[in-house]
Design an enzyme around this catalytic site. Structure first.
Site, PDB file in Angstrom:
ATOM      1  N   TYR A 287       0.834  -1.204   0.000  1.00 34.86           N
ATOM      2  CA  TYR A 287       0.000   0.000   0.000  1.00 34.86           C
ATOM      3  C   TYR A 287       0.868   1.254   0.000  1.00 34.86           C
ATOM      4  O   TYR A 287       2.075   1.193   0.217  1.00 34.86           O
ATOM      5  CB  TYR A 287      -0.979  -0.004   1.174  1.00 34.86           C
ATOM      6  CG  TYR A 287      -0.396   0.349   2.529  1.00 34.86           C
ATOM      7  CD1 TYR A 287       0.395  -0.564   3.230  1.00 34.86           C
ATOM      8  CD2 TYR A 287      -0.637   1.588   3.125  1.00 34.86           C
ATOM      9  CE1 TYR A 287       0.912  -0.247   4.476  1.00 34.86           C
ATOM     10  CE2 TYR A 287      -0.122   1.907   4.377  1.00 34.86           C
ATOM     11  CZ  TYR A 287       0.653   0.994   5.045  1.00 34.86           C
ATOM     12  OH  TYR A 287       1.170   1.308   6.277  1.00 34.86           O
TER      13      TYR A 287
ATOM     14  N   LYS B  72       6.409  -1.885   2.015  1.00 34.08           N
ATOM     15  CA  LYS B  72       5.210  -1.324   2.668  1.00 34.08           C
ATOM     16  C   LYS B  72       4.035  -2.280   2.478  1.00 34.08           C
ATOM     17  O   LYS B  72       3.201  -2.092   1.591  1.00 34.08           O
ATOM     18  CB  LYS B  72       4.919   0.075   2.105  1.00 34.08           C
ATOM     19  CG  LYS B  72       4.019   0.906   3.015  1.00 34.08           C
ATOM     20  CD  LYS B  72       4.094   2.369   2.637  1.00 34.08           C
ATOM     21  CE  LYS B  72       3.070   3.240   3.331  1.00 34.08           C
ATOM     22  NZ  LYS B  72       3.223   3.353   4.773  1.00 34.08           N
TER      23      LYS B  72
HETATM   24  N1  PDD Z   1       2.678   5.222   7.408  1.00 29.81           N
HETATM   25  N2  PDD Z   1       7.303   3.932   8.970  1.00 29.81           N
HETATM   26  C1  PDD Z   1       6.161   3.227   8.944  1.00 29.81           C
HETATM   27  C2  PDD Z   1       6.128   1.891   9.598  1.00 29.81           C
HETATM   28  C3  PDD Z   1       5.015   3.762   8.304  1.00 29.81           C
HETATM   29  O1  PDD Z   1       3.894   3.039   8.273  1.00 29.81           O
HETATM   30  C4  PDD Z   1       5.090   5.043   7.716  1.00 29.81           C
HETATM   31  C5  PDD Z   1       3.929   5.656   6.997  1.00 29.81           C
HETATM   32  C6  PDD Z   1       6.311   5.739   7.779  1.00 29.81           C
HETATM   33  C7  PDD Z   1       6.484   7.104   7.161  1.00 29.81           C
HETATM   34  O2  PDD Z   1       6.542   7.020   5.756  1.00 29.81           O
HETATM   35  P1  PDD Z   1       6.102   8.264   4.845  1.00 29.81           P
HETATM   36  O3  PDD Z   1       6.872   9.454   5.324  1.00 29.81           O
HETATM   37  O4  PDD Z   1       6.499   7.858   3.494  1.00 29.81           O
HETATM   38  O5  PDD Z   1       4.618   8.405   5.038  1.00 29.81           O
HETATM   39  C8  PDD Z   1       7.393   5.154   8.402  1.00 29.81           C
HETATM   40  C9  PDD Z   1       1.503   5.591   6.643  1.00 29.81           C
HETATM   41  C10 PDD Z   1       1.262   7.037   6.568  1.00 29.81           C
HETATM   42  C11 PDD Z   1       0.306   4.782   7.125  1.00 29.81           C
HETATM   43  O6  PDD Z   1       0.498   3.599   7.311  1.00 29.81           O
HETATM   44  O7  PDD Z   1      -0.796   5.320   7.271  1.00 29.81           O
END
Ligand code: PDD
Length: 285
Positions: free
Chosen positions: A33, A148
């Site tokens: 995702y 992810k």
């Molecule tokens: N989460 N680390 C984890 C485990 C995350 O799930 C996320 C983002 C990040 C930050 O990544 P970015 O800056 O690219 O959003 C780091 C998203 C927002 C979520 O799961 O809703």
């Protein structure tokens, strides 16, 4: 108002957007995702999210059903169809529908691609004004956090445990070092003003916001150290903060029982948040 959801090439009212019980996303968490922020009806850091999606897909041998131009068009169209000014786009790609089996279905089996939006005021964020508290908890996720995937049960459990302890969120640690937050990158500022962020590996997600923050920090003359830090170092930090797509930069003012700084959002986090919003809003497409 019912949202319009994208499902495998179709635009459907959300109540009509349905996926099979045999979908591998549902049965095996065989899915990836992305969450992309929307500001002024535009996509924030789109290139970074699209690149990470491609990488996650490559790592899991998942075929993206759209080419680069089509993917961008779908992102733009979903914002327009739902009249989103501020909020986020959620995208999920699964390995599609197949008989339940640990072996991947044959190449060519159609994948499932879903996008939906959430409207949310991302500019005005109470958490950014007051800061949040985090509880330190062991990182019990799988060992490929650089991909992810939708395997979010442990992050959910960690967040629940943090809340049970009276904290807003969790910071996770493994082998004596902080990995990241439950759904955000963890950063600290040392007593002598260096920004410390864990270096990239399979232990954590390569945050798109993280990359921008490091670039902005360097551009503003801050010393940046990409290395792991311990829970102990976090407890003694001058500042701490998280970064993620829809939170931008949010200060952490308490780690377990230790108050960070004077218990209010610090100067580094405030400056970086402002620069981030200003520059990434201006560059949104
Ligand atoms: N989460 N680390 C984890 C485990 C995350 O799930 C996320 C983002 C990040 C930050 O990544 P970015 O800056 O690219 O959003 C780091 C998203 C927002 C979520 O799961 O809703």
């Amino acid at each position: 108002m019912s949202r319009i959801v994208y499902l495998n090439g179709e635009w459907l009212p959300e109540a009509e957007a349905k996926v099979s019980v045999f979908d591998r996303g549902f049965l095996m968490a065989d899915a990836i995702y992305e969450v992309t922020c929307v500001l002024d009806g535009k996509l924030v850091e789109y290139a970074g999210h699209a690149a990470r999606l491609q990488r996650s897909a490559r790592e899991l041998k998942l075929a993206l059903p759209l080419d680069d131009d089509e993917l961008l068009s779908v992102h733009r169209e979903i914002v327009a169809r739902n009249s989103v000014d501020q909020g986020m786009i959620y995208l999920q790609l699964t390995r599609g529908v197949a008989e339940r089996d640990f072996v991947f279905p044959p190449e060519g089996t159609p994948t499932t691609l879903v996008l939906f939006t959430q409207t949310k005021n991302v500019l005005v964020n109470r958490a950014a004004e007051t800061g949040i508290s985090v509880a330190l908890l062991p990182d019990l996720r799988w060992a490929r956090r650089d991909i992810k995937t939708v395997q979010l049960l442990y992050p959910s459990m960690a967040k629940m445990e943090a809340k049970a302890r009276g904290a807003d969120d969790a910071w996770l640690y493994e082998d004596g070092m902080v990995t990241e937050g439950s759904a955000a990158t963890a950063h600290i500022v040392t007593s002598d003003g260096r920004l410390v962020t864990r270096d990239l590996s399979r232990a954590l997600l390569a945050g798109v916001t993280r990359a921008s923050i490091l670039e902005l920090a360097k551009a503003h003359g801050m010393i940046v150290e990409e290395r792991a830090f311990s829970p102990q170092e976090a407890l003694q930090a001058r500042e701490a903060f998280i970064t993620s797509a829809t939170n931008f930069v949010v200060s952490v003012v308490k780690v377990d029982d230790a108050t960070i700084g004077d218990g209010t959002p610090g100067e580094f986090a405030r400056v970086l948040r402002n620069h981030y919003v200003e520059t990434r809003r201006a560059a949104a497409i």
